[in-house]
Scaffold this motif. Structure first.
Motif, PDB file in Angstrom:
ATOM      1  N   ALA A 230      -4.399   7.650  -8.103  1.00  0.00           N
ATOM      2  CA  ALA A 230      -3.438   8.359  -7.003  1.00  0.00           C
ATOM      3  C   ALA A 230      -4.870   8.641  -5.934  1.00  0.00           C
ATOM      4  CB  ALA A 230      -2.488   9.269  -6.973  1.00  0.00           C
ATOM      5  N   ALA A 231      -5.609   8.681  -6.149  1.00  0.00           N
ATOM      6  CA  ALA A 231      -6.662   8.593  -5.291  1.00  0.00           C
ATOM      7  C   ALA A 231      -6.901   7.831  -4.735  1.00  0.00           C
ATOM      8  CB  ALA A 231      -8.192   9.509  -6.651  1.00  0.00           C
ATOM      9  N   CYS A 232      -7.204   7.122  -5.267  1.00  0.00           N
ATOM     10  CA  CYS A 232      -7.553   5.647  -4.838  1.00  0.00           C
ATOM     11  C   CYS A 232      -5.921   4.808  -4.065  1.00  0.00           C
ATOM     12  CB  CYS A 232      -8.573   4.436  -5.240  1.00  0.00           C
ATOM     13  SG  CYS A 232      -7.281   3.494  -6.604  1.00  0.00           S
ATOM     14  N   ALA A 233      -4.968   5.149  -4.843  1.00  0.00           N
ATOM     15  CA  ALA A 233      -2.914   4.516  -4.195  1.00  0.00           C
ATOM     16  C   ALA A 233      -2.828   4.712  -3.229  1.00  0.00           C
ATOM     17  CB  ALA A 233      -2.756   3.752  -5.403  1.00  0.00           C
ATOM     18  N   SER A 234      -3.344   6.239  -2.238  1.00  0.00           N
ATOM     19  CA  SER A 234      -3.119   6.849  -1.339  1.00  0.00           C
ATOM     20  C   SER A 234      -3.574   6.885  -0.355  1.00  0.00           C
ATOM     21  CB  SER A 234      -2.236   7.936  -1.478  1.00  0.00           C
ATOM     22  OG  SER A 234      -3.288   8.952  -2.560  1.00  0.00           O
ATOM     23  N   GLY A 235      -3.529   7.681   1.102  1.00  0.00           N
ATOM     24  CA  GLY A 235      -3.900   7.423   1.588  1.00  0.00           C
ATOM     25  C   GLY A 235      -4.563   6.426   2.722  1.00  0.00           C
ATOM     26  N   ASP A 236      -6.016   6.673   3.236  1.00  0.00           N
ATOM     27  CA  ASP A 236      -6.655   6.124   4.032  1.00  0.00           C
ATOM     28  C   ASP A 236      -7.234   4.953   3.155  1.00  0.00           C
ATOM     29  OD1 ASP A 236      -6.431   7.289   6.466  1.00  0.00           O
ATOM     30  OD2 ASP A 236      -7.987   8.436   6.188  1.00  0.00           O
ATOM     31  N   ASN A 237      -7.272   5.817   1.757  1.00  0.00           N
ATOM     32  CA  ASN A 237      -8.082   4.308   0.389  1.00  0.00           C
ATOM     33  C   ASN A 237      -6.849   4.019  -0.387  1.00  0.00           C
ATOM     34  OD1 ASN A 237      -9.933   5.468   0.492  1.00  0.00           O
ATOM     35  ND2 ASN A 237     -10.322   6.735  -1.304  1.00  0.00           N
ATOM     36  N   GLY A 238      -5.511   3.709  -0.327  1.00  0.00           N
ATOM     37  CA  GLY A 238      -4.285   3.042  -0.634  1.00  0.00           C
ATOM     38  C   GLY A 238      -3.915   2.428   0.826  1.00  0.00           C
ATOM     39  N   LEU A 239      -4.328   2.557   2.433  1.00  0.00           N
ATOM     40  CA  LEU A 239      -4.832   0.988   3.282  1.00  0.00           C
ATOM     41  C   LEU A 239      -6.000  -0.288   2.522  1.00  0.00           C
ATOM     42  CD1 LEU A 239      -3.064   0.081   5.547  1.00  0.00           C
ATOM     43  CD2 LEU A 239      -4.472   1.442   7.067  1.00  0.00           C
ATOM     44  N   LEU A 240      -6.412   0.540   2.674  1.00  0.00           N
ATOM     45  CA  LEU A 240      -7.785  -0.124   1.614  1.00  0.00           C
ATOM     46  C   LEU A 240      -6.991  -1.413   0.932  1.00  0.00           C
ATOM     47  CD1 LEU A 240     -11.067   2.271   2.773  1.00  0.00           C
ATOM     48  CD2 LEU A 240     -10.169   0.234   4.855  1.00  0.00           C
TER      49      LEU A 240
END
Length: 647
Positions: A230-240
């Motif tokens: 989830a650290a890379c799949a949500s929030g600003d990282n998720g959008l990227l």
């Protein structure tokens, strides 16, 4: 097992002498020499561990060229070398070095990338010079800029694939906690992967290189999702991450290369959705589609899209994958349809306000044409007088298309709104509007809380303005023509729990309301009705300036609203050709008021056009006219259905 300390220290001291010949042999033309060099490197790296940090420049450059070697034995041993480096060296050192290569223009090389660069001295020599030269991320933060143009050279594209493959091997053993500080830089570099997503159609050689690099990128992103969750799949990282995957999924296929990379990207999107509390792909698109669409349409960039533009292909892929309903909700706000015009009438002043994409025209209609006087027959009748255009208003500073424009009944006020409402005072009398002279126009300042209006309506006495906002609220502004002070704003908001119960079947999970699309005021100024984008019709008391209640959930979106003159009864025409009569005071439907009840109206049931307006004849209020673009239908109301109709 850990290497013997003595042997490790000895090899580390001589590493600057051992590396150059091994790296040179790693690029030999014979597979036998390359595998011998790879074996030597693997043993050396196992022994020296973190001491390899001082030589990462030339080491990574050499590994990137052979990590996907044509000989499987060489490739397997090089991958092992990369994994040893990844486990032994600090991520803060090697991650920025690899990202610099993914961001660098074609032809740019990593500092010290030649086989012998940075290896010509001891640890205080060439290798340390590389670190002091800016390669070490502790000396500077990693940049997150991306290339502006896509690669076109097949060799340059292939080199990027090698760096991607190397990065995947370096991070193969990294934990989520180790990855977390570097996720933003990693994902920002690939969010717009111009190194493998062509900006325009490419030739066959470049196309094959693009397809291979796209698959490599998807494999790396899939690995990142698996490791970081989830650290890379949500929030600003998720959008990227969403941006990178959707851009790969949007690449047009060809007969030579198929859909392999596109399918892999969509599989990664499913894995990304599952990483966030086991969510669905639909929920993922609902979260990240709006900001990504806003990015690619910002500044009306879509006007420069061509049939082969990467952004145009991305737009199509977003619409296909996210589904029509999700896209429609977003596009209505991002790209309002440029209708030729939308009109409102000011009956007392005989004015017609018509707005287009970026302008409002104000016309004065002539008096009714009586025809030739009695006794003067036989000659050609004089032509009827023409409407006069009084005003062409082009509001300055528009950030979007105009959403709405409306004129008050007496012609003194004009409202136009894009992302912010603009109120104007129109001076008809002092400037001889009847003679066709341009009236004086004065902009009236509005308080800061005035929200963007999708629809607006003035009261019959022109003393009250209602705005139906994009926030789902109703804003009431009392107007006073005798003062230049900004009007105060009363914001009327329906309670969310009114729309989240079992009777509506549509919980508002995100705590937001849908934009108000249509408004109607009762002739006695006691009631206002507002229809929103979620097919709800809310009733407000204008006496109390408060929410009063809501209609039962409609099976089809409301197309037009109007109050029966002199009554609290609201007529609602839906897209599926139903006419519903609702008592705004008692909050109940009155099926008996219309002969069709709650069923679609038979005369127009087969028509595809929706009702645009409901019109009442003041002299015969029990008859209403449903008006569409090419048809109209008269409907008589049953006077016995409600006491207010018996007059």
């Amino acid at each position: 097992a850990a290497p013997p300390a003595g042997a490790a220290g000895l090899v580390a001291c001589e590493l600057h002498r051992l590396l150059p010949p091994a790296l040179k042999e790693l690029s030999d033309w014979t597979a036998k020499a390359r595998i011998r060099a790879a074996d030597t490197l693997a043993g050396t790296l196992w022994l020296v561990g973190p001491a390899a940090t001082d030589h990462l420049g030339p080491l990574l450059a050499a590994l990137s060229k052979t990590v996907e070697d044509s000989d499987e034995g060489v490739a397997r041993q090089v991958r092992r070398c990369a994994q040893l480096v990844g486990r032994s060296c600090d991520l803060a050192v090697y991650v920025p070095l690899v990202l610099d290569q993914l961001r660098a223009p074609s032809g740019a090389a990593l500092v010290g990338s030649a086989a012998t660069a940075g290896c010509g001295g001891n640890s205080a020599g060439g290798g340390a010079d590389f670190l002091r030269g800016g390669g070490h991320s502790r000396m500077r933060p990693a940049a997150v800029t991306v290339l502006e143009g896509a690669e076109t050279d097949a060799g340059a594209i292939g080199r990027r694939a090698g760096w991607l493959a190397l990065l995947g091997e370096l991070l193969a053993g990294a934990t989520a906690e180790q990855l977390r500080p570097h996720l933003s830089a990693l994902l920002a570099t690939v969010a717009r992967p111009v190194f493998c997503v062509p900006g325009r159609a490419s030739d066959d050689d470049a196309g094959a290189s693009f397809a291979a690099t796209q698959l490599r990128l998807c494999s790396f992103l899939g690995q990142l999702i698996s490791s970081a969750g989830a650290a890379c799949a949500s929030g600003d990282n998720g959008l990227l991450l969403y941006s990178a995957l959707m851009r790969v999924a949007s690449v047009p296929s060809s007969a030579q290369h198929g859909f392999a990379s596109q399918r892999r990207a969509i599989e990664c999107l499913s894995a990304m959705a599952a990483a966030v509390d086991g969510g669905s792909a639909e929920a993922l698109h609902a979260v990240f589609l709006p900001p990504l669409l806003a990015q690619i349409t910002a500044g009306e960039a879509y006007k420069s899209w061509k049939v082969d533009s990467a952004e145009w292909h991305l737009f199509q892929a977003l619409c296909r994958q996210a589904g029509g309903a999700t896209c429609a909700r977003v596009l209505l706000l991002l790209l309002p349809p440029p209708l030729p015009s939308s009109c409102s009438v000011a009956p007392q002043a005989r004015l017609l306000a018509a707005h287009g994409v970026s302008e409002v025209r104000l016309w004065q209609l002539p008096l009714a044409h009586a025809g030739p006087p009695a006794g003067e027959r036989g000659g050609a009748p004089p032509p009827p007088p023409e409407p006069q255009q009084l005003l062409l208003l082009k509001p300055s500073g528009l950030s979007r298309h105009l959403f709405c424009a409306s004129a008050s009944s007496d012609g003194r006020w004009l409202l136009a709104s894009d992302t912010s409402p603009r109120l104007y005072r129109i001076g008809l009398e002092s400037h001889g509007a009847g003679a066709g002279a341009a009236p004086e126009v004065t902009r009236v300042p509005l308080p800061e809380g005035a929200a963007a209006a999708v629809c607006a309506a003035f009261s019959a006495d022109s003393r009250l303005l209602l705005l139906g906002t994009t926030l789902g609220t109703l804003q009431a502004l009392p107007l006073d023509a005798a003062t230049d002070a900004p009007p105060c704003i009363h914001t009327l908001r329906p309670p969310l729990d009114e729309f989240a119960g079992a009777d509506t079947g549509d919980a508002v999970a995100d705590g937001t309301l849908a934009a108000v699309l249509r408004l109607s005021l009762s002739s006695d100024l006691q009631w206002a009705a507002a229809a929103d984008a979620r097919r709800r019709v809310s009733i407000y008391s204008l006496d109390a300036l408060a929410f009063h209640g809501a209609m039962p959930r409609l099976s089809s979106p409301p197309a037009a609203l109007a109050f029966v003159p002199g009554t609290p009864l609201l007529a609602v025409a839906t897209v599926d050709k139903r006419l519903l009569i609702f008592d705004a005071d008692a909050l109940r439907l009155i099926p008996a008021a219309c002969a069709a009840g709650s069923e679609p109206l038979q005369p127009v049931r087969g028509h595809t056009e929706a009702v645009l307006r409901i019109v009442f004849n003041q002299a015969a209020p029990l008859s209403l006219l449903l008006c569409a673009q090419t048809w109209s239908l008269r409907v008589d109301l049953n006077a016995d259905a409600h006491p207010s109709l018996r007059r």
